[in-house]
Enzyme design. Sequence first.
Site, PDB file in Angstrom:
ATOM      1  N   THR A   1     -10.176   2.227 -15.699  1.00  0.00           N
ATOM      2  CA  THR A   1     -10.663   3.104 -14.641  1.00  0.00           C
ATOM      3  C   THR A   1     -11.283   4.365 -15.213  1.00  0.00           C
ATOM      4  O   THR A   1     -12.351   4.816 -14.783  1.00  0.00           O
ATOM      5  CB  THR A   1      -9.525   3.468 -13.673  1.00  0.00           C
ATOM      6  OG1 THR A   1      -8.988   2.267 -13.114  1.00  0.00           O
ATOM      7  CG2 THR A   1     -10.022   4.354 -12.553  1.00  0.00           C
TER       8      THR A   1
ATOM      9  N   PRO B   1      -0.474  13.523 -18.176  1.00  0.00           N
ATOM     10  CA  PRO B   1      -1.346  13.026 -19.244  1.00  0.00           C
ATOM     11  C   PRO B   1      -2.683  13.765 -19.242  1.00  0.00           C
ATOM     12  O   PRO B   1      -3.115  14.326 -18.229  1.00  0.00           O
ATOM     13  CB  PRO B   1      -1.563  11.547 -18.873  1.00  0.00           C
ATOM     14  CG  PRO B   1      -0.618  11.262 -17.747  1.00  0.00           C
ATOM     15  CD  PRO B   1      -0.338  12.569 -17.078  1.00  0.00           C
TER      16      PRO B   1
ATOM     17  N   LEU C   1      -6.883  12.989 -20.373  1.00  0.00           N
ATOM     18  CA  LEU C   1      -7.767  11.866 -20.085  1.00  0.00           C
ATOM     19  C   LEU C   1      -7.399  10.707 -21.003  1.00  0.00           C
ATOM     20  O   LEU C   1      -7.572  10.784 -22.219  1.00  0.00           O
ATOM     21  CB  LEU C   1      -9.226  12.273 -20.286  1.00  0.00           C
ATOM     22  CG  LEU C   1     -10.267  11.176 -20.020  1.00  0.00           C
ATOM     23  CD1 LEU C   1     -10.155  10.651 -18.594  1.00  0.00           C
ATOM     24  CD2 LEU C   1     -11.678  11.700 -20.297  1.00  0.00           C
TER      25      LEU C   1
ATOM     26  N   SER D   1      -1.164  15.261 -13.907  1.00  0.00           N
ATOM     27  CA  SER D   1      -2.314  15.302 -14.809  1.00  0.00           C
ATOM     28  C   SER D   1      -2.426  16.675 -15.440  1.00  0.00           C
ATOM     29  O   SER D   1      -2.097  17.694 -14.814  1.00  0.00           O
ATOM     30  CB  SER D   1      -3.606  14.992 -14.043  1.00  0.00           C
ATOM     31  OG  SER D   1      -4.734  15.200 -14.865  1.00  0.00           O
TER      32      SER D   1
ATOM     33  N   TYR E   1      -8.746  16.081  -6.560  1.00  0.00           N
ATOM     34  CA  TYR E   1      -7.749  15.431  -7.417  1.00  0.00           C
ATOM     35  C   TYR E   1      -6.790  16.461  -8.003  1.00  0.00           C
ATOM     36  O   TYR E   1      -5.565  16.261  -7.990  1.00  0.00           O
ATOM     37  CB  TYR E   1      -8.469  14.675  -8.529  1.00  0.00           C
ATOM     38  CG  TYR E   1      -7.557  14.063  -9.562  1.00  0.00           C
ATOM     39  CD1 TYR E   1      -6.783  12.951  -9.272  1.00  0.00           C
ATOM     40  CD2 TYR E   1      -7.475  14.601 -10.856  1.00  0.00           C
ATOM     41  CE1 TYR E   1      -5.959  12.371 -10.223  1.00  0.00           C
ATOM     42  CE2 TYR E   1      -6.656  14.032 -11.811  1.00  0.00           C
ATOM     43  CZ  TYR E   1      -5.898  12.916 -11.503  1.00  0.00           C
ATOM     44  OH  TYR E   1      -5.068  12.354 -12.449  1.00  0.00           O
TER      45      TYR E   1
ATOM     46  N   LYS F   1      -2.658  16.715  -7.467  1.00  0.00           N
ATOM     47  CA  LYS F   1      -1.688  16.661  -8.553  1.00  0.00           C
ATOM     48  C   LYS F   1      -0.891  17.966  -8.661  1.00  0.00           C
ATOM     49  O   LYS F   1       0.288  17.943  -9.028  1.00  0.00           O
ATOM     50  CB  LYS F   1      -2.401  16.351  -9.870  1.00  0.00           C
ATOM     51  CG  LYS F   1      -2.980  14.937  -9.925  1.00  0.00           C
ATOM     52  CD  LYS F   1      -1.907  13.885  -9.770  1.00  0.00           C
ATOM     53  CE  LYS F   1      -2.431  12.478  -9.997  1.00  0.00           C
ATOM     54  NZ  LYS F   1      -1.364  11.442  -9.895  1.00  0.00           N
TER      55      LYS F   1
ATOM     56  N   ASN G   1       3.232   6.315 -10.110  1.00  0.00           N
ATOM     57  CA  ASN G   1       2.071   6.308 -10.987  1.00  0.00           C
ATOM     58  C   ASN G   1       0.757   6.070 -10.242  1.00  0.00           C
ATOM     59  O   ASN G   1      -0.299   6.528 -10.689  1.00  0.00           O
ATOM     60  CB  ASN G   1       2.260   5.220 -12.054  1.00  0.00           C
ATOM     61  CG  ASN G   1       0.982   4.880 -12.770  1.00  0.00           C
ATOM     62  OD1 ASN G   1       0.521   5.616 -13.646  1.00  0.00           O
ATOM     63  ND2 ASN G   1       0.366   3.764 -12.397  1.00  0.00           N
TER      64      ASN G   1
ATOM     65  N   ASP H   1       0.856  -1.179   0.000  1.00  0.00           N
ATOM     66  CA  ASP H   1       0.000   0.000   0.000  1.00  0.00           C
ATOM     67  C   ASP H   1       0.894   1.232   0.000  1.00  0.00           C
ATOM     68  O   ASP H   1       1.690   1.417   0.936  1.00  0.00           O
ATOM     69  CB  ASP H   1      -0.887  -0.036   1.253  1.00  0.00           C
ATOM     70  CG  ASP H   1      -1.832   1.148   1.365  1.00  0.00           C
ATOM     71  OD1 ASP H   1      -1.687   2.118   0.604  1.00  0.00           O
ATOM     72  OD2 ASP H   1      -2.708   1.107   2.253  1.00  0.00           O
TER      73      ASP H   1
END
Length: 251
Positions: free
Chosen positions: A193, A186, A188, A143, A156, A160, A91, A64
């Site tokens: 997921t 990246p 989308l 992201s 989120y 990031k 990642n 974890d």
Amino acid sequence: MTETPPLTGTQRVALVTGAAGGLGREFAIALAARGHRVAGLDLADMSGTAERIPGDRFLPVRADVTDPDEVGAAVEEAAARFGALHIVVNNAGIYPPIPFEETTLEDWRRIMRVNLDGPFLVSRAALPHLRAAGWGRIVNIVSAVVFLGPPDLVAYTTSKAGLVGFTRALASAVGADGITVNAIAPGLTRTATAARTTGADGGFDRVRASQAVPATEEPRDLLSTLLYVVDEGSGFLTGQTINVDGGSAKH
């Protein structure tokens, strides 16, 4: 367990978190195909990843990323098995789309634990091995939302953006040790997921309409950037966030 042959030439040892599927699986496979040995760190079953990496190049380690003891043990297992550690790809991440007013404190903390605490714990555990090798590459997967700020991904996006700051500051801290730290952002990307969450109900179509490149991003679209960042010749690239989103965000 069979003894692993010693490293030769420019072979390196990589650790990829979230290697059970999605981007993590493709990153692990690409690094192994380049000749590196790869340890995958995940709570989920990594047999699908192992099946696509021949020989003894892949070591699945269940851990974890938010648990410092499990992370420490996983890093030590990888380094002991392969004899060193050089590349870390942070990642693992979660991105539940939650309206801001409906975001609970526990939602917020869970997203921060996985997306921000995880890279901190993994990088901290790996750093002594990278320093011992005198060479290292830490890659944080962030992201493109940090440049766009979508309204349903406040937690989120914040996590990031924090990881971008972590990338910049850590790069300054370890540059003298021959270690670079960079982030890849990246857009989308079509993963299982994403198809269940932000890509559902026309999400892929909406994002594609905002891009200069009118195509849905696939995991393979990120592999050349990852391999460039960890390349032997990329030692002068550090502290940067490379946006790979088809031109949705331009900065």
